[in-house]
Design an enzyme around this catalytic site. Structure first.
Site, PDB file in Angstrom:
ATOM      1  N   HIS A 122       0.748  -1.273  -0.165  1.00 33.17           N
ATOM      2  CA  HIS A 122       0.083  -0.084  -0.061  1.00 33.17           C
ATOM      3  C   HIS A 122       0.720   1.344   0.106  1.00 33.17           C
ATOM      4  O   HIS A 122       2.064   1.344   0.621  1.00 33.17           O
ATOM      5  CB  HIS A 122      -1.145  -0.004   1.335  1.00 33.17           C
ATOM      6  CG  HIS A 122      -2.010  -0.920   1.299  1.00 33.17           C
ATOM      7  ND1 HIS A 122      -2.852  -1.051   1.977  1.00 33.17           N
ATOM      8  CD2 HIS A 122      -2.098  -2.195   0.285  1.00 33.17           C
ATOM      9  CE1 HIS A 122      -3.520  -2.363   1.868  1.00 33.17           C
ATOM     10  NE2 HIS A 122      -3.168  -2.854   0.780  1.00 33.17           N
ATOM     11  N   GLU A 166       0.666   3.790   1.683  1.00 33.40           N
ATOM     12  CA  GLU A 166       1.078   4.592   3.056  1.00 33.40           C
ATOM     13  C   GLU A 166       2.182   3.707   3.851  1.00 33.40           C
ATOM     14  O   GLU A 166       3.011   4.223   4.660  1.00 33.40           O
ATOM     15  CB  GLU A 166      -0.014   4.865   4.053  1.00 33.40           C
ATOM     16  CG  GLU A 166      -1.318   5.415   3.447  1.00 33.40           C
ATOM     17  CD  GLU A 166      -2.227   4.364   2.604  1.00 33.40           C
ATOM     18  OE1 GLU A 166      -1.682   3.788   1.897  1.00 33.40           O
ATOM     19  OE2 GLU A 166      -3.503   4.705   2.632  1.00 33.40           O
ATOM     20  N   CYS A 214      -5.226   1.711   6.248  1.00 32.80           N
ATOM     21  CA  CYS A 214      -5.865   0.463   6.658  1.00 32.80           C
ATOM     22  C   CYS A 214      -4.880   0.149   8.172  1.00 32.80           C
ATOM     23  O   CYS A 214      -4.052   0.826   8.564  1.00 32.80           O
ATOM     24  CB  CYS A 214      -5.816  -0.630   6.070  1.00 32.80           C
ATOM     25  SG  CYS A 214      -3.870  -1.577   5.565  1.00 32.80           S
ATOM     26  N   CYS A 224      -1.217  -0.301   7.314  1.00 35.40           N
ATOM     27  CA  CYS A 224      -0.603   1.027   7.226  1.00 35.40           C
ATOM     28  C   CYS A 224      -0.377   1.951   8.389  1.00 35.40           C
ATOM     29  O   CYS A 224       0.433   2.621   8.874  1.00 35.40           O
ATOM     30  CB  CYS A 224      -1.261   1.699   6.130  1.00 35.40           C
ATOM     31  SG  CYS A 224      -0.985   0.931   4.488  1.00 35.40           S
TER      32      CYS A 224
HETATM   33  N1  LIG Z   1      -5.623   3.024   1.857  1.00 35.77           N
HETATM   34  C1  LIG Z   1      -5.011   2.001   0.956  1.00 35.77           C
HETATM   35  C2  LIG Z   1      -5.743   1.049   0.741  1.00 35.77           C
HETATM   36  C3  LIG Z   1      -5.439   0.043  -0.156  1.00 35.77           C
HETATM   37  N2  LIG Z   1      -4.069   0.394  -0.699  1.00 35.77           N
HETATM   38  C4  LIG Z   1      -3.470   1.191  -0.766  1.00 35.77           C
HETATM   39  O1  LIG Z   1      -2.238   1.580  -1.216  1.00 35.77           O
HETATM   40  N3  LIG Z   1      -3.811   2.272   0.283  1.00 35.77           N
END
Ligand SMILES: Nc1ccnc(=O)[nH]1
Length: 156
Positions: free
Chosen positions: A51, A53, A81, A84
């Protein structure tokens, strides 16, 4: 950071998200903002597991000492999430700004196999930790703008 500065950085993160989507990745973007309001790093989504983040927090931790990162802000289009948010906690990034809620993202992605969105707020994750990380979001005045790249994207 003022609300106007947060909005400007959310738009910068949105540009990163759109660039990621244009290159075949998922439409998520994040930027790292320093104490002087300068954008230090940009990161788009790579894939289901990598992801925007998390990648940004890991790159930031490799580039800067934790004491400095405590004065920085991670700005992301969607609410990070649990993975992250946990990574930003361990990286010692002191502030989080996000545009729209994870529950909003869940409504957009549904159970898409490439992004079966969780439903656990970043504030709940951070509330279980030992340090006080400031969280700002969502920003309803910019939500339509940030969400528009997701509309249609997850109906593949
Ligand atoms: N917030 C996120 C959810 C899924 N993938 C990402 O890169 N970011």
């Amino acid at each position: 950071m003022t609300r106007d500065q947060m909005l400007a950085h959310l738009r910068a993160a949105d540009a990163v998200a759109r660039e990621a989507a244009a290159h075949g990745h998922h439409p998520f973007g994040a930027v790292l903002v320093g104490p002087d309001d300068a954008i230090l790093m940009r990161q788009g989504n790579i894939d289901t597991l990598h992801h925007a983040e998390t990648e940004l927090a890991r790159r930031a931790a490799a580039a800067y000492p934790p004491e400095f990162l405590w004065t920085c802000t991670l700005v992301s289009t969607g609410e990070p999430c649990a993975m992250c948010t946990g990574t930003l906690y361990w990286a010692n990034i002191g502030q989080l700004v996000y545009g729209f809620e994870e529950t909003e993202l869940l409504a957009l992605t549904g159970d898409h196999p490439e992004n079966p969105t969780m439903s656990l707020s970043a504030r709940i994750v951070l509330g279980s930790g030992q340090k006080k990380i400031d969280v700002h979001g969502p920003f309803p005045e910019i939500e339509d703008e940030l969400v528009s790249v997701h509309r249609g994207f997850w109906q593949r």
